[in-house]
Design a protein around this motif. Sequence first.
Motif, PDB file in Angstrom:
ATOM      1  N   MET B   1       0.840  -1.203   0.000  1.00  0.00           N
ATOM      2  CA  MET B   1       0.000   0.000   0.000  1.00  0.00           C
ATOM      3  C   MET B   1       0.869   1.245   0.000  1.00  0.00           C
ATOM      4  O   MET B   1       1.954   1.249   0.546  1.00  0.00           O
ATOM      5  CB  MET B   1      -0.869   0.021   1.250  1.00  0.00           C
ATOM      6  CG  MET B   1      -2.199  -0.691   1.069  1.00  0.00           C
ATOM      7  SD  MET B   1      -3.239  -0.495   2.509  1.00  0.00           S
ATOM      8  CE  MET B   1      -3.802   1.192   2.293  1.00  0.00           C
ATOM      9  N   TYR B   3       1.566   5.107   1.050  1.00  0.00           N
ATOM     10  CA  TYR B   3       1.239   6.071   2.096  1.00  0.00           C
ATOM     11  C   TYR B   3       2.004   7.366   1.851  1.00  0.00           C
ATOM     12  O   TYR B   3       3.168   7.346   1.464  1.00  0.00           O
ATOM     13  CB  TYR B   3       1.617   5.541   3.478  1.00  0.00           C
ATOM     14  CG  TYR B   3       0.878   4.292   3.885  1.00  0.00           C
ATOM     15  CD1 TYR B   3       1.383   3.029   3.573  1.00  0.00           C
ATOM     16  CD2 TYR B   3      -0.329   4.375   4.564  1.00  0.00           C
ATOM     17  CE1 TYR B   3       0.698   1.891   3.935  1.00  0.00           C
ATOM     18  CE2 TYR B   3      -1.017   3.237   4.940  1.00  0.00           C
ATOM     19  CZ  TYR B   3      -0.493   1.997   4.625  1.00  0.00           C
ATOM     20  OH  TYR B   3      -1.175   0.867   4.992  1.00  0.00           O
ATOM     21  N   SER B  90       1.946  -2.764   4.861  1.00  0.00           N
ATOM     22  CA  SER B  90       0.797  -2.403   5.691  1.00  0.00           C
ATOM     23  C   SER B  90       1.074  -1.108   6.439  1.00  0.00           C
ATOM     24  O   SER B  90       2.163  -0.557   6.364  1.00  0.00           O
ATOM     25  CB  SER B  90       0.499  -3.505   6.712  1.00  0.00           C
ATOM     26  OG  SER B  90       1.438  -3.461   7.763  1.00  0.00           O
ATOM     27  N   LEU B  91       0.083  -0.678   7.194  1.00  0.00           N
ATOM     28  CA  LEU B  91       0.215   0.558   7.977  1.00  0.00           C
ATOM     29  C   LEU B  91       1.351   0.478   8.980  1.00  0.00           C
ATOM     30  O   LEU B  91       2.069   1.459   9.208  1.00  0.00           O
ATOM     31  CB  LEU B  91      -1.108   0.840   8.707  1.00  0.00           C
ATOM     32  CG  LEU B  91      -1.125   2.097   9.586  1.00  0.00           C
ATOM     33  CD1 LEU B  91      -0.954   3.356   8.756  1.00  0.00           C
ATOM     34  CD2 LEU B  91      -2.434   2.164  10.368  1.00  0.00           C
ATOM     35  N   ASP B  92       1.538  -0.675   9.593  1.00  0.00           N
ATOM     36  CA  ASP B  92       2.549  -0.799  10.650  1.00  0.00           C
ATOM     37  C   ASP B  92       3.936  -0.389  10.173  1.00  0.00           C
ATOM     38  O   ASP B  92       4.667   0.322  10.870  1.00  0.00           O
ATOM     39  CB  ASP B  92       2.587  -2.233  11.187  1.00  0.00           C
ATOM     40  CG  ASP B  92       1.416  -2.522  12.124  1.00  0.00           C
ATOM     41  OD1 ASP B  92       1.368  -3.623  12.687  1.00  0.00           O
ATOM     42  OD2 ASP B  92       0.552  -1.640  12.275  1.00  0.00           O
ATOM     43  N   LEU B  95       4.132   3.315   9.751  1.00  0.00           N
ATOM     44  CA  LEU B  95       4.237   3.985  11.053  1.00  0.00           C
ATOM     45  C   LEU B  95       5.670   3.909  11.585  1.00  0.00           C
ATOM     46  O   LEU B  95       6.167   4.857  12.195  1.00  0.00           O
ATOM     47  CB  LEU B  95       3.276   3.360  12.065  1.00  0.00           C
ATOM     48  CG  LEU B  95       1.772   3.543  11.807  1.00  0.00           C
ATOM     49  CD1 LEU B  95       0.957   2.772  12.843  1.00  0.00           C
ATOM     50  CD2 LEU B  95       1.390   5.000  11.808  1.00  0.00           C
ATOM     51  N   GLU B  96       6.321   2.789  11.345  1.00  0.00           N
ATOM     52  CA  GLU B  96       7.725   2.650  11.772  1.00  0.00           C
ATOM     53  C   GLU B  96       8.597   3.671  11.074  1.00  0.00           C
ATOM     54  O   GLU B  96       9.457   4.312  11.691  1.00  0.00           O
ATOM     55  CB  GLU B  96       8.248   1.246  11.465  1.00  0.00           C
ATOM     56  CG  GLU B  96       7.958   0.245  12.573  1.00  0.00           C
ATOM     57  CD  GLU B  96       8.207  -1.193  12.140  1.00  0.00           C
ATOM     58  OE1 GLU B  96       9.138  -1.412  11.336  1.00  0.00           O
ATOM     59  OE2 GLU B  96       7.455  -2.070  12.592  1.00  0.00           O
ATOM     60  N   PRO B 113      -3.044   7.055   3.871  1.00  0.00           N
ATOM     61  CA  PRO B 113      -2.972   6.167   2.710  1.00  0.00           C
ATOM     62  C   PRO B 113      -3.326   6.917   1.429  1.00  0.00           C
ATOM     63  O   PRO B 113      -4.203   7.785   1.416  1.00  0.00           O
ATOM     64  CB  PRO B 113      -4.002   5.083   3.006  1.00  0.00           C
ATOM     65  CG  PRO B 113      -4.868   5.618   4.077  1.00  0.00           C
ATOM     66  CD  PRO B 113      -4.118   6.680   4.791  1.00  0.00           C
TER      67      PRO B 113
END
Lengths: 403, 120
Positions: B1, B3, B90-92, B95-96, B113
Amino acid sequence: MDALATVEKVVRDSYGRLVAYLASRTHDVASAEDALSDALHAALVRWPLDGVPHHPEAWLMTTARRKLIDAGRHNDVHTRAGTALQILSETSVAMSETESFPDERLKLLFVCAHPAIDPAVRTPLMLQTVLGLDAVKIASAFLVAPATMAQRLVRAKHKVREAGIPFVVPDPHEWDERVSFVLEALYSAYTTGWDSHNDVDSVHCALTGEAVALARILVQLMPGEPEAHGLLALMLHCEARADARFDGGKFIPLDQQDTGRWSKPLMQEAEASLRLAAAKGRAGRFQLEAAIQSVHASRIAGHAVDWGHVVVLYEHLLQIAPSTGARVSQAVAIAKAGRPDVAVNVLSEIPEQNVRAYQPFWTARAYILKSLGRADEAREALTRAIGLTEDPALREFLAGQIS
Amino acid sequence: MKYMLMFFETKADFARRTETFETSPYFGAWMAYSKAMADAGVFKGVGCALKSPETATTVRVKDGQRQVQDGPFADTKEQLGGYVIIETPSLDTALEWAARCPAAAQGAVEVRPVLEGQAN
């Protein structure tokens, strides 16, 4: 009706597992719930005609999966869904009608308590997706209008899909933090109901039973995590004393409760959980809180409460999870252990803005000042406490303390 | 994905842009961050730093009238200083990367996103 009873049973036993499996494959909780809801509806229509299938759970899974795939075909805005649906249809080919599917509820719980999800909606999300509770019941427990709760849940599930929150069990390096979010959300489900007066006429319904059920599920899903056992032990100790908190509508404080009305089986289960937790050798907030409750529970064996031990446990708790509540409770324990002079200082060290509207501080202060013979100040504090008390029964009890 | 990471920086951070590029730790941190993202394969070159917020102009059209205002859109303490578009599973992971960004320490990083479809 056989079909209806079976559907109800499958929903009770398997709703969460069904949703979790479907959602983990599509990364979309909302569509998983919708598909399952359609499948349940189809079951209620078909099973009375065709008879209940040998494997009702598998029938529902297959039907829900088919509906998801069909829905995906009509919806080509989310190109990501294409890959997810491919995975879904490939899995359906591999899995036979009779095979059971993996339990993905742990992943679902971590999604519900993901840092990107608003903390205020994590508990409702867990209750709805893992236990299948409806938004109206959840809203009632959280004192929120049903439409508001429904909207929050929709928004949260939308975020899960759109932001790409992954359905994974966290890596070791973030395990402790992520687990603490799950546990806090679960504990919130329990405490939301705890203060409500056991009044049959009350519209506000408690979810303590549901919270305990979820805690038991969590322990099955993460048996190696001592804090999960700790949380269950904490909840069970509180549940064990639920019947003793009120006597004919009157509030009974902990140290005056009739231990004959405490549930021995629940306490035993709590102690067993606490022992399991201790065996892992990793102290934590919920284990400590449970240990404190365990000391209070020792009254059931006729022992006096070891307040010195309670003070030490609170000290450990404050090291890892400092809070005003724990500090206030510790002060009370210090007073009960025979040192109200120390206790009053502990209270005065707490910043004023933290306790301005914090009822337990003022009841604690009243008790401690009374122990010191400072009657006028004690009365002032008690009056302030009464002014901050929401529960009418508790208010009545405190008013009776003013001598 | 995909972002977008939007970097919101403090006034103090923006002031550091006058420092010598080759020696300044401010620029050094940003260069290291960009390189790390490129090396990890998440950053493919879409992104840039923006000039300070006082160089911004905000435009609206109300009732057919163009309204031009000096300054950025929102009058907040932290302001948009730049962005990148990264691609992660993914989002995780996104975020990192946001947490590793130099802006995260004093300011903030918004992770949004990208709406993918025909255009992208």
